[in-house]
Write a protein that holds these residues in place. Structure first.
Motif, PDB file in Angstrom:
ATOM      1  N   GLU A   1     -20.299 -38.622  -1.640  1.00 48.60           N
ATOM      2  CA  GLU A   1     -20.035 -37.538  -0.684  1.00 48.60           C
ATOM      3  C   GLU A   1     -21.263 -37.239   0.188  1.00 48.60           C
ATOM      4  OE1 GLU A   1     -18.788 -32.824  -0.691  1.00 48.60           O
ATOM      5  OE2 GLU A   1     -18.308 -34.050  -2.438  1.00 48.60           O
ATOM      6  N   ASN A   2     -22.433 -37.183  -0.412  1.00 45.74           N
ATOM      7  CA  ASN A   2     -23.662 -36.877   0.319  1.00 45.74           C
ATOM      8  C   ASN A   2     -24.524 -38.119   0.541  1.00 45.74           C
ATOM      9  OD1 ASN A   2     -23.257 -34.074   0.719  1.00 45.74           O
ATOM     10  ND2 ASN A   2     -23.691 -33.749  -1.439  1.00 45.74           N
ATOM     11  N   ILE A   3     -23.879 -39.217   0.884  1.00 44.56           N
ATOM     12  CA  ILE A   3     -24.581 -40.471   1.157  1.00 44.56           C
ATOM     13  C   ILE A   3     -25.717 -40.241   2.153  1.00 44.56           C
ATOM     14  CG2 ILE A   3     -22.837 -41.019   2.920  1.00 44.56           C
ATOM     15  CD1 ILE A   3     -24.780 -43.646   0.945  1.00 44.56           C
ATOM     16  N   SER A   4     -26.822 -40.934   1.950  1.00 47.30           N
ATOM     17  CA  SER A   4     -27.912 -40.941   2.921  1.00 47.30           C
ATOM     18  C   SER A   4     -28.019 -42.359   3.458  1.00 47.30           C
ATOM     19  CB  SER A   4     -29.224 -40.533   2.242  1.00 47.30           C
ATOM     20  OG  SER A   4     -30.312 -40.732   3.135  1.00 47.30           O
ATOM     21  N   PHE A   5     -27.792 -42.510   4.760  1.00 50.66           N
ATOM     22  CA  PHE A   5     -27.882 -43.815   5.418  1.00 50.66           C
ATOM     23  C   PHE A   5     -29.034 -43.770   6.418  1.00 50.66           C
ATOM     24  CE2 PHE A   5     -27.242 -46.478   9.087  1.00 50.66           C
ATOM     25  CZ  PHE A   5     -27.001 -47.718   8.518  1.00 50.66           C
ATOM     26  N   THR A   6     -29.839 -44.825   6.446  1.00 52.11           N
ATOM     27  CA  THR A   6     -30.945 -44.904   7.399  1.00 52.11           C
ATOM     28  C   THR A   6     -31.026 -46.307   7.982  1.00 52.11           C
ATOM     29  OG1 THR A   6     -32.199 -43.281   6.117  1.00 52.11           O
ATOM     30  CG2 THR A   6     -33.438 -44.589   7.711  1.00 52.11           C
ATOM     31  N   ASP A   7     -31.201 -46.371   9.309  1.00 55.10           N
ATOM     32  CA  ASP A   7     -31.537 -47.639   9.966  1.00 55.10           C
ATOM     33  C   ASP A   7     -32.304 -47.334  11.250  1.00 55.10           C
ATOM     34  OD1 ASP A   7     -29.752 -47.214  12.138  1.00 55.10           O
ATOM     35  OD2 ASP A   7     -28.653 -49.053  11.800  1.00 55.10           O
ATOM     36  N   PRO A   8     -32.891 -48.361  11.885  1.00 55.10           N
ATOM     37  CA  PRO A   8     -33.694 -48.113  13.091  1.00 55.10           C
ATOM     38  C   PRO A   8     -32.900 -47.572  14.278  1.00 55.10           C
ATOM     39  CG  PRO A   8     -34.259 -50.234  12.132  1.00 55.10           C
ATOM     40  CD  PRO A   8     -33.037 -49.747  11.413  1.00 55.10           C
ATOM     41  N   ALA A   9     -31.621 -47.894  14.374  1.00 49.59           N
ATOM     42  CA  ALA A   9     -30.831 -47.485  15.536  1.00 49.59           C
ATOM     43  C   ALA A   9     -30.294 -46.056  15.417  1.00 49.59           C
ATOM     44  CB  ALA A   9     -29.678 -48.455  15.758  1.00 49.59           C
ATOM     45  N   PHE A  10     -29.865 -45.659  14.241  1.00 50.77           N
ATOM     46  CA  PHE A  10     -29.256 -44.341  14.051  1.00 50.77           C
ATOM     47  C   PHE A  10     -30.203 -43.339  13.405  1.00 50.77           C
ATOM     48  CE2 PHE A  10     -25.466 -46.821  14.742  1.00 50.77           C
ATOM     49  CZ  PHE A  10     -24.604 -45.950  15.378  1.00 50.77           C
ATOM     50  N   GLY A  11     -31.312 -43.804  12.850  1.00 48.40           N
ATOM     51  CA  GLY A  11     -32.170 -42.906  12.083  1.00 48.40           C
ATOM     52  C   GLY A  11     -31.496 -42.610  10.761  1.00 48.40           C
ATOM     53  N   THR A  12     -31.612 -41.382  10.298  1.00 47.96           N
ATOM     54  CA  THR A  12     -30.996 -41.001   9.025  1.00 47.96           C
ATOM     55  C   THR A  12     -29.746 -40.175   9.281  1.00 47.96           C
ATOM     56  OG1 THR A  12     -33.109 -41.046   7.864  1.00 47.96           O
ATOM     57  CG2 THR A  12     -31.351 -39.756   6.850  1.00 47.96           C
ATOM     58  N   LEU A  13     -28.677 -40.574   8.615  1.00 47.70           N
ATOM     59  CA  LEU A  13     -27.400 -39.870   8.683  1.00 47.70           C
ATOM     60  C   LEU A  13     -26.995 -39.487   7.266  1.00 47.70           C
ATOM     61  CD1 LEU A  13     -25.540 -42.345  11.094  1.00 47.70           C
ATOM     62  CD2 LEU A  13     -26.667 -40.195  11.717  1.00 47.70           C
ATOM     63  N   ILE A  14     -26.444 -38.296   7.110  1.00 49.59           N
ATOM     64  CA  ILE A  14     -26.064 -37.782   5.792  1.00 49.59           C
ATOM     65  C   ILE A  14     -24.563 -37.497   5.759  1.00 49.59           C
ATOM     66  CG2 ILE A  14     -26.450 -35.942   4.075  1.00 49.59           C
ATOM     67  CD1 ILE A  14     -28.957 -37.627   4.569  1.00 49.59           C
ATOM     68  N   GLY A  15     -23.937 -37.814   4.638  1.00 49.69           N
ATOM     69  CA  GLY A  15     -22.545 -37.442   4.382  1.00 49.69           C
ATOM     70  C   GLY A  15     -21.566 -37.992   5.403  1.00 49.69           C
ATOM     71  N   GLU A  16     -20.762 -37.093   5.973  1.00 49.80           N
ATOM     72  CA  GLU A  16     -19.712 -37.506   6.918  1.00 49.80           C
ATOM     73  C   GLU A  16     -20.282 -38.196   8.157  1.00 49.80           C
ATOM     74  OE1 GLU A  16     -16.233 -37.663   6.829  1.00 49.80           O
ATOM     75  OE2 GLU A  16     -16.695 -37.314   4.720  1.00 49.80           O
ATOM     76  N   ASP A  17     -21.481 -37.833   8.563  1.00 47.58           N
ATOM     77  CA  ASP A  17     -22.079 -38.514   9.719  1.00 47.58           C
ATOM     78  C   ASP A  17     -22.253 -39.995   9.433  1.00 47.58           C
ATOM     79  OD1 ASP A  17     -22.162 -36.235  11.296  1.00 47.58           O
ATOM     80  OD2 ASP A  17     -24.244 -35.772  10.789  1.00 47.58           O
ATOM     81  N   ALA A  18     -22.725 -40.329   8.237  1.00 49.64           N
ATOM     82  CA  ALA A  18     -22.883 -41.744   7.862  1.00 49.64           C
ATOM     83  C   ALA A  18     -21.517 -42.432   7.810  1.00 49.64           C
ATOM     84  CB  ALA A  18     -23.596 -41.860   6.520  1.00 49.64           C
ATOM     85  N   LYS A  19     -20.542 -41.770   7.239  1.00 50.87           N
ATOM     86  CA  LYS A  19     -19.202 -42.357   7.154  1.00 50.87           C
ATOM     87  C   LYS A  19     -18.596 -42.527   8.543  1.00 50.87           C
ATOM     88  CE  LYS A  19     -18.402 -40.467   2.549  1.00 50.87           C
ATOM     89  NZ  LYS A  19     -17.578 -39.586   1.714  1.00 50.87           N
ATOM     90  N   ASN A  20     -18.796 -41.525   9.408  1.00 47.52           N
ATOM     91  CA  ASN A  20     -18.266 -41.627  10.772  1.00 47.52           C
ATOM     92  C   ASN A  20     -18.922 -42.748  11.562  1.00 47.52           C
ATOM     93  OD1 ASN A  20     -16.259 -39.674  10.688  1.00 47.52           O
ATOM     94  ND2 ASN A  20     -17.683 -38.029  11.218  1.00 47.52           N
ATOM     95  N   MET A  21     -20.181 -43.051  11.275  1.00 45.50           N
ATOM     96  CA  MET A  21     -20.838 -44.169  11.954  1.00 45.50           C
ATOM     97  C   MET A  21     -20.067 -45.460  11.682  1.00 45.50           C
ATOM     98  SD  MET A  21     -24.434 -46.053  11.185  1.00 45.50           S
ATOM     99  CE  MET A  21     -23.706 -46.551   9.630  1.00 45.50           C
ATOM    100  N   TRP A  22     -19.723 -45.717  10.405  1.00 47.50           N
ATOM    101  CA  TRP A  22     -18.983 -46.939  10.080  1.00 47.50           C
ATOM    102  C   TRP A  22     -17.586 -46.911  10.695  1.00 47.50           C
ATOM    103  CZ3 TRP A  22     -22.009 -50.582   8.988  1.00 47.50           C
ATOM    104  CH2 TRP A  22     -23.145 -50.396   8.206  1.00 47.50           C
ATOM    105  N   ARG A  23     -16.945 -45.739  10.682  1.00 53.85           N
ATOM    106  CA  ARG A  23     -15.610 -45.636  11.309  1.00 53.85           C
ATOM    107  C   ARG A  23     -15.702 -45.987  12.793  1.00 53.85           C
ATOM    108  NH1 ARG A  23     -15.515 -40.327   8.078  1.00 53.85           N
ATOM    109  NH2 ARG A  23     -14.310 -40.906   6.215  1.00 53.85           N
ATOM    110  N   MET A  24     -16.694 -45.419  13.469  1.00 53.30           N
ATOM    111  CA  MET A  24     -16.887 -45.668  14.899  1.00 53.30           C
ATOM    112  C   MET A  24     -17.186 -47.151  15.155  1.00 53.30           C
ATOM    113  SD  MET A  24     -19.685 -43.909  17.472  1.00 53.30           S
ATOM    114  CE  MET A  24     -21.108 -44.733  16.762  1.00 53.30           C
ATOM    115  N   LEU A  25     -18.090 -47.717  14.382  1.00 50.48           N
ATOM    116  CA  LEU A  25     -18.453 -49.121  14.587  1.00 50.48           C
ATOM    117  C   LEU A  25     -17.259 -50.043  14.355  1.00 50.48           C
ATOM    118  CD1 LEU A  25     -22.003 -49.232  12.961  1.00 50.48           C
ATOM    119  CD2 LEU A  25     -21.440 -49.241  15.402  1.00 50.48           C
ATOM    120  N   CYS A  26     -16.482 -49.773  13.316  1.00 45.43           N
ATOM    121  CA  CYS A  26     -15.316 -50.616  13.034  1.00 45.43           C
ATOM    122  C   CYS A  26     -14.241 -50.476  14.108  1.00 45.43           C
ATOM    123  CB  CYS A  26     -14.737 -50.286  11.653  1.00 45.43           C
ATOM    124  SG  CYS A  26     -15.742 -50.881  10.279  1.00 45.43           S
ATOM    125  N   GLU A  27     -13.997 -49.252  14.567  1.00 44.96           N
ATOM    126  CA  GLU A  27     -12.968 -49.030  15.593  1.00 44.96           C
ATOM    127  C   GLU A  27     -13.354 -49.659  16.929  1.00 44.96           C
ATOM    128  OE1 GLU A  27     -11.708 -44.956  16.037  1.00 44.96           O
ATOM    129  OE2 GLU A  27     -11.452 -44.748  13.867  1.00 44.96           O
TER     130      GLU A  27
END
Length: 160
Positions: free
Chosen positions: A34-60
């Motif tokens: 639920e509170n995933i922490s995702f980090t990469d050079p392009a997005f910086g750090t994203l937490i929770g739904e923001d990280a999940k929405n990044m993958w949704r956006m990229l896949c769509e």
């Protein structure tokens, strides 16, 4: 007694990247805590739904995305993987072949931390051409890119 249905960390990460190959963000995000922490050079750090929405956006938005991956090593709570993305960068029409090293921390069968590392300067040269070659190495470029990607993510989120 150990649960025989519990997936290994290698199986979890393999399922995650296989879902990415299939542009299946629902499966990808179901493997995130639920509170995933995702980090990469392009997005910086994203937490929770923001990280999940990044993958949704990229896949769509992916039209010609091709993903390859391999799990390099796994321990009781960490998996290291290498994955590569081949796609057309929509803003310029340039082809990109991004090589990414990932470290994923897994707890109780869910990914709770995901760090992707790649050479932003190499990526920027491929995606943006000359301007990426000239500026892609700088901290100012990275900061500007992260502001742009977070704005894209905010726009995506506002649609739902």
């Amino acid at each position: 007694m150990e649960n025989k249905c519990m997936k290994t960390n290698t199986q979890i990460v393999t399922e995650f990247y296989t879902a990415f190959q299939n542009k299946d963000s629902k499966t990808m995000t179901s493997l995130y805590a639920e509170n995933i922490s995702f980090t990469d050079p392009a997005f910086g750090t994203l937490i929770g739904e923001d990280a999940k929405n990044m993958w949704r956006m990229l896949c769509e938005n992916a039209t010609d995305l091709k993903i390859t991956f391999e799990v390099l090593e796994a321990s009781s709570n960490m998996v290291k993987a290498h994955w590569e993305a081949n796609y057309t960068f929509s803003r310029t029409g340039n082809r990109v072949h991004n090589k990414i090293d990932a470290s994923l921390t897994i707890k109780e069968g869910l990914i709770e931390s995901h760090v992707d590392q790649f050479n932003l300067w190499v990526w920027s040269q491929q995606a943006l051409g000359t301007s990426g070659w000239l500026l892609g190495w700088s901290g100012a470029f990275k900061s500007k890119l992260q502001k742009q990607t977070k704005k894209l993510l905010a726009n995506y989120k506002s649609k739902y």
